[in-house]
Design a protein around this motif. Sequence first.
Motif, PDB file in Angstrom:
ATOM      1  N   GLY A  82       0.346  -0.974   0.230  1.00  0.00           N
ATOM      2  CA  GLY A  82       0.080  -0.291   0.347  1.00  0.00           C
ATOM      3  C   GLY A  82       1.260   1.322   0.210  1.00  0.00           C
ATOM      4  O   GLY A  82       0.046   2.558  -0.471  1.00  0.00           O
ATOM      5  N   GLN A  83       2.223   1.292  -0.393  1.00  0.00           N
ATOM      6  CA  GLN A  83       2.774   2.303  -0.109  1.00  0.00           C
ATOM      7  C   GLN A  83       4.165   2.002  -0.942  1.00  0.00           C
ATOM      8  O   GLN A  83       4.360   1.572  -1.316  1.00  0.00           O
ATOM      9  CB  GLN A  83       3.372   2.849   1.286  1.00  0.00           C
ATOM     10  N   GLY A  84       5.228   3.625  -1.003  1.00  0.00           N
ATOM     11  CA  GLY A  84       6.854   2.753  -1.952  1.00  0.00           C
ATOM     12  C   GLY A  84       5.669   2.453  -3.005  1.00  0.00           C
ATOM     13  O   GLY A  84       4.997   3.474  -3.711  1.00  0.00           O
ATOM     14  N   ILE A  85       6.707   1.807  -3.894  1.00  0.00           N
ATOM     15  CA  ILE A  85       5.968   1.572  -5.463  1.00  0.00           C
ATOM     16  C   ILE A  85       5.271  -0.334  -5.087  1.00  0.00           C
ATOM     17  O   ILE A  85       5.568  -0.813  -5.824  1.00  0.00           O
ATOM     18  CB  ILE A  85       7.707   1.743  -6.593  1.00  0.00           C
ATOM     19  N   ASP A  92      -6.863   4.619  -6.397  1.00  0.00           N
ATOM     20  CA  ASP A  92      -6.970   5.951  -6.031  1.00  0.00           C
ATOM     21  C   ASP A  92      -5.725   4.959  -4.848  1.00  0.00           C
ATOM     22  O   ASP A  92      -5.781   4.583  -3.529  1.00  0.00           O
ATOM     23  CB  ASP A  92      -7.610   6.443  -4.883  1.00  0.00           C
ATOM     24  N   ARG A  93      -4.409   5.742  -5.472  1.00  0.00           N
ATOM     25  CA  ARG A  93      -3.637   5.019  -5.664  1.00  0.00           C
ATOM     26  C   ARG A  93      -2.924   5.919  -4.332  1.00  0.00           C
ATOM     27  O   ARG A  93      -1.920   5.370  -2.999  1.00  0.00           O
ATOM     28  CB  ARG A  93      -2.489   4.594  -6.032  1.00  0.00           C
ATOM     29  N   GLN A  94      -3.195   6.810  -3.846  1.00  0.00           N
ATOM     30  CA  GLN A  94      -2.681   8.037  -3.356  1.00  0.00           C
ATOM     31  C   GLN A  94      -3.529   8.100  -1.928  1.00  0.00           C
ATOM     32  O   GLN A  94      -3.078   8.482  -0.758  1.00  0.00           O
ATOM     33  CB  GLN A  94      -3.192   9.230  -3.560  1.00  0.00           C
ATOM     34  N   ILE A  95      -4.252   7.140  -1.280  1.00  0.00           N
ATOM     35  CA  ILE A  95      -4.919   6.171  -0.084  1.00  0.00           C
ATOM     36  C   ILE A  95      -4.054   5.234   0.872  1.00  0.00           C
ATOM     37  O   ILE A  95      -3.730   4.083  -0.365  1.00  0.00           O
ATOM     38  CB  ILE A  95      -6.605   6.289  -0.067  1.00  0.00           C
ATOM     39  N   GLY A  96      -3.429   6.004   1.463  1.00  0.00           N
ATOM     40  CA  GLY A  96      -3.106   4.902   2.887  1.00  0.00           C
ATOM     41  C   GLY A  96      -3.999   4.115   2.802  1.00  0.00           C
ATOM     42  O   GLY A  96      -4.995   4.293   4.091  1.00  0.00           O
ATOM     43  N   HIS A  97      -3.987   2.033   2.784  1.00  0.00           N
ATOM     44  CA  HIS A  97      -5.033   1.032   3.238  1.00  0.00           C
ATOM     45  C   HIS A  97      -4.111   0.082   3.039  1.00  0.00           C
ATOM     46  O   HIS A  97      -3.660  -0.624   2.783  1.00  0.00           O
ATOM     47  CB  HIS A  97      -5.780   0.827   1.778  1.00  0.00           C
ATOM     48  N   VAL A  98      -4.749  -0.247   4.545  1.00  0.00           N
ATOM     49  CA  VAL A  98      -4.765  -2.216   4.409  1.00  0.00           C
ATOM     50  C   VAL A  98      -5.626  -2.338   5.426  1.00  0.00           C
ATOM     51  O   VAL A  98      -7.406  -1.732   5.507  1.00  0.00           O
ATOM     52  CB  VAL A  98      -3.859  -2.124   5.250  1.00  0.00           C
ATOM     53  N   LYS A 190      -4.821  15.443   0.450  1.00  0.00           N
ATOM     54  CA  LYS A 190      -5.265  14.585  -0.503  1.00  0.00           C
ATOM     55  C   LYS A 190      -3.535  14.809  -0.949  1.00  0.00           C
ATOM     56  O   LYS A 190      -3.721  14.061  -2.224  1.00  0.00           O
ATOM     57  CB  LYS A 190      -6.167  14.847  -1.307  1.00  0.00           C
ATOM     58  N   THR A 191      -2.992  15.355  -1.026  1.00  0.00           N
ATOM     59  CA  THR A 191      -1.891  15.721  -1.127  1.00  0.00           C
ATOM     60  C   THR A 191      -0.655  15.286   0.042  1.00  0.00           C
ATOM     61  O   THR A 191      -1.072  14.728   0.888  1.00  0.00           O
ATOM     62  CB  THR A 191      -1.369  17.310  -1.105  1.00  0.00           C
ATOM     63  N   PRO A 192       0.525  13.994  -0.747  1.00  0.00           N
ATOM     64  CA  PRO A 192       1.683  14.348   0.529  1.00  0.00           C
ATOM     65  C   PRO A 192       1.860  15.544   1.611  1.00  0.00           C
ATOM     66  O   PRO A 192       1.857  16.366   0.228  1.00  0.00           O
ATOM     67  CB  PRO A 192       3.009  13.570  -0.497  1.00  0.00           C
ATOM     68  N   LEU A 193       1.779  15.011   2.146  1.00  0.00           N
ATOM     69  CA  LEU A 193       2.737  16.469   3.700  1.00  0.00           C
ATOM     70  C   LEU A 193       3.716  17.010   3.035  1.00  0.00           C
ATOM     71  O   LEU A 193       3.052  17.973   3.109  1.00  0.00           O
ATOM     72  CB  LEU A 193       2.419  16.038   5.387  1.00  0.00           C
ATOM     73  N   LEU A 226       2.108   9.360  -1.000  1.00  0.00           N
ATOM     74  CA  LEU A 226       1.294   8.379  -0.300  1.00  0.00           C
ATOM     75  C   LEU A 226       0.784   9.789   0.455  1.00  0.00           C
ATOM     76  O   LEU A 226       1.664  10.770   0.910  1.00  0.00           O
ATOM     77  CB  LEU A 226       1.415   7.264   0.339  1.00  0.00           C
ATOM     78  N   SER A 227      -0.381   9.583   0.160  1.00  0.00           N
ATOM     79  CA  SER A 227      -1.702  10.856   1.146  1.00  0.00           C
ATOM     80  C   SER A 227      -1.652  10.417   2.067  1.00  0.00           C
ATOM     81  O   SER A 227      -1.259   9.440   3.194  1.00  0.00           O
ATOM     82  CB  SER A 227      -2.442  11.920   0.431  1.00  0.00           C
ATOM     83  N   GLY A 228      -3.476  11.050   2.537  1.00  0.00           N
ATOM     84  CA  GLY A 228      -4.054  10.392   4.326  1.00  0.00           C
ATOM     85  C   GLY A 228      -3.791   8.827   3.602  1.00  0.00           C
ATOM     86  O   GLY A 228      -4.181   7.974   2.692  1.00  0.00           O
ATOM     87  N   PRO A 229      -4.485   7.903   5.673  1.00  0.00           N
ATOM     88  CA  PRO A 229      -4.955   7.086   5.544  1.00  0.00           C
ATOM     89  C   PRO A 229      -6.350   6.969   5.228  1.00  0.00           C
ATOM     90  O   PRO A 229      -7.090   7.805   5.383  1.00  0.00           O
ATOM     91  CB  PRO A 229      -5.047   6.360   7.206  1.00  0.00           C
TER      92      PRO A 229
END
Length: 314
Positions: A82-85, A92-98, A190-193, A226-229
Amino acid sequence: MTAADAIAPYYADVVRGPAASATWLRTSDGVRIRLGIWPHPDAARGTVVIFPGRTEYIEKYAEVAGDLQAAGYSVAAIDWRGQGIADRLLKDRQIGHVAQFTDYQHDVQAVMAALRARNMPKPWHLLAHSMGGAIGLRSLIDGQPFARAVFSAPMWGIQMSDALRPVAWALSAVMPKVGLGNIFAPSTDKTPLVVSQPFADNPLTTDAAQYAAMTHQVETHPDLGLSGPSVQWLGTALREMKLLSTRPSPSVPCTTLLGTNERIVDPEAIRTRMDRWRGGSLVMIEPGEHEVLMEAPTPRTAAIRATIDHLASV
């Protein structure tokens, strides 16, 4: 079966430190993750395995890996699912998810199998930051064979306002049940910090050069960002932290690093854990924000020194 698939990309053009070799690993539940290795010619002191935090990736730890190499260690680091590559788990690959926080243990198991397959020198040590600290604590409790552990601002609790905390618990419980677990958690961006927030008063580091390097990495290679979870991630993380807080500290000798101006994870949860960790010590890094391993030169040197001193005391 957990196995290495093939050589993976490594973005050497944006690192602050030595280049790594990177390979894909396939977890037991079919997710493709990335493993980076910085070998040492003799590595008489063993191997340090880095568990990064949420939003992080292998390249971000190249400078830390260089410090550990110089001290005589081989180093490995992981891109979590869910992060890095590594495989992203939502459209939506910007949402951190598990789906479940314990799914990260599949990633841990794949890494440990890869270390064994590559005969990485022992003893093996753990260096875990933020979210990686929660994953790492679970791994130690579950018996992963680390001789020593260093935690950097471990996510054993999350800082939230008194008003937001009950909202976060309620939404993370309800939203997945109505099919909305994949949306951004409340108050997240929605944008990386490091892209959305200027250096001034950022919660990560007091060092402008380190912050610029983080920004440069995700701007140059947006697939690292990666943006928010998700609400689902938040709910399962909250439940995991609560459960871990009830478990006794493992017998592995431990040092935990914490910045004096920590604003992301909960310092009180860290102090509570370390107070009852036999063979554990808490090292305060001043001045220090969340990323004490990527701080200004003086606090960063203190954090690296404390890390190496602890690992070398086997």
